[in-house]
Scaffold this motif. Structure first.
Motif, PDB file in Angstrom:
ATOM      1  N   ASP A  48      52.352  33.253  43.544  1.00 18.46           N
ATOM      2  CA  ASP A  48      53.652  33.187  44.244  1.00 18.46           C
ATOM      3  C   ASP A  48      54.828  32.562  43.451  1.00 18.46           C
ATOM      4  OD1 ASP A  48      52.926  34.375  46.654  1.00 18.46           O
ATOM      5  OD2 ASP A  48      52.187  32.428  47.606  1.00 18.46           O
ATOM      6  N   GLY A  49      54.565  32.804  42.150  1.00 18.75           N
ATOM      7  CA  GLY A  49      55.825  32.402  41.109  1.00 18.75           C
ATOM      8  C   GLY A  49      55.583  30.966  40.746  1.00 18.75           C
ATOM      9  N   ALA A  50      54.271  30.370  40.993  1.00 21.73           N
ATOM     10  CA  ALA A  50      53.950  28.814  40.631  1.00 21.73           C
ATOM     11  C   ALA A  50      53.500  28.859  38.874  1.00 21.73           C
ATOM     12  CB  ALA A  50      52.847  28.149  41.418  1.00 21.73           C
ATOM     13  N   LEU A  51      52.830  30.072  38.565  1.00 24.07           N
ATOM     14  CA  LEU A  51      52.442  30.163  37.161  1.00 24.07           C
ATOM     15  C   LEU A  51      52.838  31.214  36.625  1.00 24.07           C
ATOM     16  CD1 LEU A  51      48.697  29.047  37.538  1.00 24.07           C
ATOM     17  CD2 LEU A  51      50.460  27.592  36.785  1.00 24.07           C
ATOM     18  N   GLU A  52      53.792  30.959  35.462  1.00 24.70           N
ATOM     19  CA  GLU A  52      54.248  32.135  34.520  1.00 24.70           C
ATOM     20  C   GLU A  52      53.184  32.728  33.677  1.00 24.70           C
ATOM     21  OE1 GLU A  52      57.214  33.595  34.864  1.00 24.70           O
ATOM     22  OE2 GLU A  52      57.719  32.240  36.429  1.00 24.70           O
ATOM     23  N   VAL A  53      53.109  34.097  33.520  1.00 17.54           N
ATOM     24  CA  VAL A  53      52.020  34.386  32.839  1.00 17.54           C
ATOM     25  C   VAL A  53      52.694  34.850  31.201  1.00 17.54           C
ATOM     26  CG1 VAL A  53      50.258  36.371  32.530  1.00 17.54           C
ATOM     27  CG2 VAL A  53      50.977  35.318  34.871  1.00 17.54           C
ATOM     28  N   ASP A  54      51.821  34.521  30.090  1.00 18.43           N
ATOM     29  CA  ASP A  54      52.140  35.014  28.866  1.00 18.43           C
ATOM     30  C   ASP A  54      51.103  35.563  28.061  1.00 18.43           C
ATOM     31  OD1 ASP A  54      54.409  35.034  26.556  1.00 18.43           O
ATOM     32  OD2 ASP A  54      52.746  33.755  25.701  1.00 18.43           O
ATOM     33  N   VAL A  55      51.193  36.657  27.595  1.00 11.04           N
ATOM     34  CA  VAL A  55      50.230  37.433  27.141  1.00 11.04           C
ATOM     35  C   VAL A  55      50.294  37.723  25.559  1.00 11.04           C
ATOM     36  CG1 VAL A  55      48.427  39.388  27.166  1.00 11.04           C
ATOM     37  CG2 VAL A  55      49.473  38.556  29.099  1.00 11.04           C
ATOM     38  N   ASP A  56      49.380  37.037  24.718  1.00 12.28           N
ATOM     39  CA  ASP A  56      49.826  37.346  23.199  1.00 12.28           C
ATOM     40  C   ASP A  56      49.300  38.726  22.823  1.00 12.28           C
ATOM     41  OD1 ASP A  56      46.961  37.317  22.794  1.00 12.28           O
ATOM     42  OD2 ASP A  56      47.076  35.496  21.227  1.00 12.28           O
ATOM     43  N   ASP A 148      39.465  37.837  37.018  1.00 15.52           N
ATOM     44  CA  ASP A 148      39.312  39.309  36.872  1.00 15.52           C
ATOM     45  C   ASP A 148      40.601  39.906  36.905  1.00 15.52           C
ATOM     46  OD1 ASP A 148      37.341  41.534  37.152  1.00 15.52           O
ATOM     47  OD2 ASP A 148      38.624  41.798  38.946  1.00 15.52           O
ATOM     48  N   LEU A 149      40.778  40.511  35.788  1.00 17.51           N
ATOM     49  CA  LEU A 149      41.968  41.594  35.804  1.00 17.51           C
ATOM     50  C   LEU A 149      41.651  43.135  36.197  1.00 17.51           C
ATOM     51  CD1 LEU A 149      42.507  38.923  34.120  1.00 17.51           C
ATOM     52  CD2 LEU A 149      44.291  40.709  32.801  1.00 17.51           C
ATOM     53  N   ASP A 150      42.144  43.631  37.052  1.00 14.47           N
ATOM     54  CA  ASP A 150      41.679  45.106  37.442  1.00 14.47           C
ATOM     55  C   ASP A 150      42.037  45.941  36.575  1.00 14.47           C
ATOM     56  OD1 ASP A 150      40.830  43.776  39.922  1.00 14.47           O
ATOM     57  OD2 ASP A 150      42.365  44.761  41.127  1.00 14.47           O
ATOM     58  N   ASP A 151      41.482  47.078  36.505  1.00 18.68           N
ATOM     59  CA  ASP A 151      41.902  48.320  35.378  1.00 18.68           C
ATOM     60  C   ASP A 151      43.160  48.785  35.692  1.00 18.68           C
ATOM     61  OD1 ASP A 151      39.449  47.648  34.274  1.00 18.68           O
ATOM     62  OD2 ASP A 151      38.518  49.443  35.044  1.00 18.68           O
ATOM     63  N   SER A 152      43.671  49.309  34.949  1.00 21.08           N
ATOM     64  CA  SER A 152      45.033  49.824  35.283  1.00 21.08           C
ATOM     65  C   SER A 152      45.171  51.433  34.577  1.00 21.08           C
ATOM     66  CB  SER A 152      46.159  49.227  34.193  1.00 21.08           C
ATOM     67  OG  SER A 152      47.276  49.519  34.058  1.00 21.08           O
ATOM     68  N   VAL A 153      46.119  52.269  35.229  1.00 22.71           N
ATOM     69  CA  VAL A 153      46.230  53.638  34.921  1.00 22.71           C
ATOM     70  C   VAL A 153      47.683  53.735  34.820  1.00 22.71           C
ATOM     71  CG1 VAL A 153      46.122  55.991  35.529  1.00 22.71           C
ATOM     72  CG2 VAL A 153      44.230  54.404  35.938  1.00 22.71           C
ATOM     73  N   ASP A 188      37.714  35.922  43.299  1.00 27.35           N
ATOM     74  CA  ASP A 188      37.519  37.007  44.041  1.00 27.35           C
ATOM     75  C   ASP A 188      39.039  36.954  45.047  1.00 27.35           C
ATOM     76  OD1 ASP A 188      35.448  38.058  43.124  1.00 27.35           O
ATOM     77  OD2 ASP A 188      34.286  37.014  44.398  1.00 27.35           O
ATOM     78  N   GLN A 189      39.972  35.964  44.918  1.00 34.09           N
ATOM     79  CA  GLN A 189      41.208  36.096  45.582  1.00 34.09           C
ATOM     80  C   GLN A 189      42.312  36.671  44.803  1.00 34.09           C
ATOM     81  OE1 GLN A 189      41.074  35.266  49.042  1.00 34.09           O
ATOM     82  NE2 GLN A 189      38.841  34.974  48.442  1.00 34.09           N
ATOM     83  N   ASP A 190      43.252  37.596  45.458  1.00 34.89           N
ATOM     84  CA  ASP A 190      44.352  37.914  44.741  1.00 34.89           C
ATOM     85  C   ASP A 190      45.300  37.075  44.361  1.00 34.89           C
ATOM     86  OD1 ASP A 190      43.435  40.665  44.739  1.00 34.89           O
ATOM     87  OD2 ASP A 190      44.188  41.145  46.820  1.00 34.89           O
ATOM     88  N   ILE A 191      45.780  36.583  43.362  1.00 31.41           N
ATOM     89  CA  ILE A 191      46.762  35.859  43.099  1.00 31.41           C
ATOM     90  C   ILE A 191      48.108  36.346  42.510  1.00 31.41           C
ATOM     91  CG2 ILE A 191      45.157  34.083  42.304  1.00 31.41           C
ATOM     92  CD1 ILE A 191      45.525  33.900  39.696  1.00 31.41           C
ATOM     93  N   GLY A 192      48.104  37.595  42.172  1.00 27.20           N
ATOM     94  CA  GLY A 192      49.408  38.206  41.647  1.00 27.20           C
ATOM     95  C   GLY A 192      49.291  39.140  40.634  1.00 27.20           C
ATOM     96  N   THR A 193      50.246  39.698  39.794  1.00 27.91           N
ATOM     97  CA  THR A 193      50.055  40.845  39.055  1.00 27.91           C
ATOM     98  C   THR A 193      50.622  40.226  37.605  1.00 27.91           C
ATOM     99  OG1 THR A 193      50.469  42.373  40.775  1.00 27.91           O
ATOM    100  CG2 THR A 193      50.842  43.089  38.677  1.00 27.91           C
TER     101      THR A 193
END
Length: 209
Positions: A48-56, A148-153, A188-193
């Motif tokens: 819910d916006g508590a953690l910003e995601v940064d992917v290198d 866990d990161l879900d696969d993407s299409v 196993d709990q959804d935490i965001g995208t």
């Protein structure tokens, strides 16, 4: 999404233009090189916006195979060795949780190749579908937490140029924009995208058969 829409509009425009044949139907090409995956500068947030995601970003060997189903029109498959990305999850106080993942991003594209007797380079443009599968995810927290990161299409746009140095060989420089978002789970709990949406820049050797 604006970047992807720009590529799609350019692709539609390209399909309406006429040029001399770049390669006859039935021709194959094989490309071997390297690709740099550069995620978008804003990768969204989780919890819910508590953690910003940064992917290198990461660089890995790539291979492409393209079959010309008609003059100028080819169907290309992009494959690569697994890319590895470090992930940072940052809160408002500057605290950082480190994580990582690996992924494979096979991409299938329909491409249009321009050609002409007076053209020193051979540009092309395409659009297709990307399937990204994530694996070997890790998050560096105590107590054995599972990430866990879900696969993407998603849709993928593609532009580039071939710089010939013989009748059947060229150096290719290209760029792809991939609509890539992955649902993130912790224990196993959804935490965001994670909104990765990368540019993929490539350089390769290409040979026609």
């Amino acid at each position: 999404m604006m970047k992807l829409k720009t590529l799609l509009v350019a692709t539609a425009t390209a399909f309406t233009m006429a040029s001399a044949f770049a390669a006859p139907a039935g021709t194959w090409s094989l490309g071997v090189g390297a690709g740099y995956v550069m995620p978008d500068s804003d990768n969204g947030s989780v919890l819910d916006g508590a953690l910003e995601v940064d992917v290198d970003g990461d660089v890995r060997p790539t291979i492409t195979a393209e079959y010309f189903v008609a003059d100028n029109f080819g169907i290309e498959l992009l494959a690569a060795t697994p890319f590895k990305h470090d992930i940072s999850l940052s809160d408002a106080d500057g605290n950082v949780i480190d994580a990582r993942t690996k992924h494979l991003p096979p991409t299938l594209s329909l491409q249009y190749h321009f050609d002409g007797a007076d053209m020193p380079v051979k540009p092309f443009i395409g659009v297709g579908v990307n399937y990204t599968t994530f694996f070997d995810e890790r998050i560096y927290l105590a107590n054995g937490n599972d990430l866990d990161l879900d696969d993407s299409v998603g849709v993928a746009g593609h532009v580039g140029v071939d710089i010939p140095f013989s009748a059947s060989e060229a150096v290719r420089v290209d760029a792809r924009y991939i609509d890539l978002e992955s649902d993130v789970k912790l224990n196993d709990q959804d935490i965001g995208t994670a909104e990765i949406n990368p540019w993929v820049f490539g350089v390769s050797y290409v040979k026609n058969f």
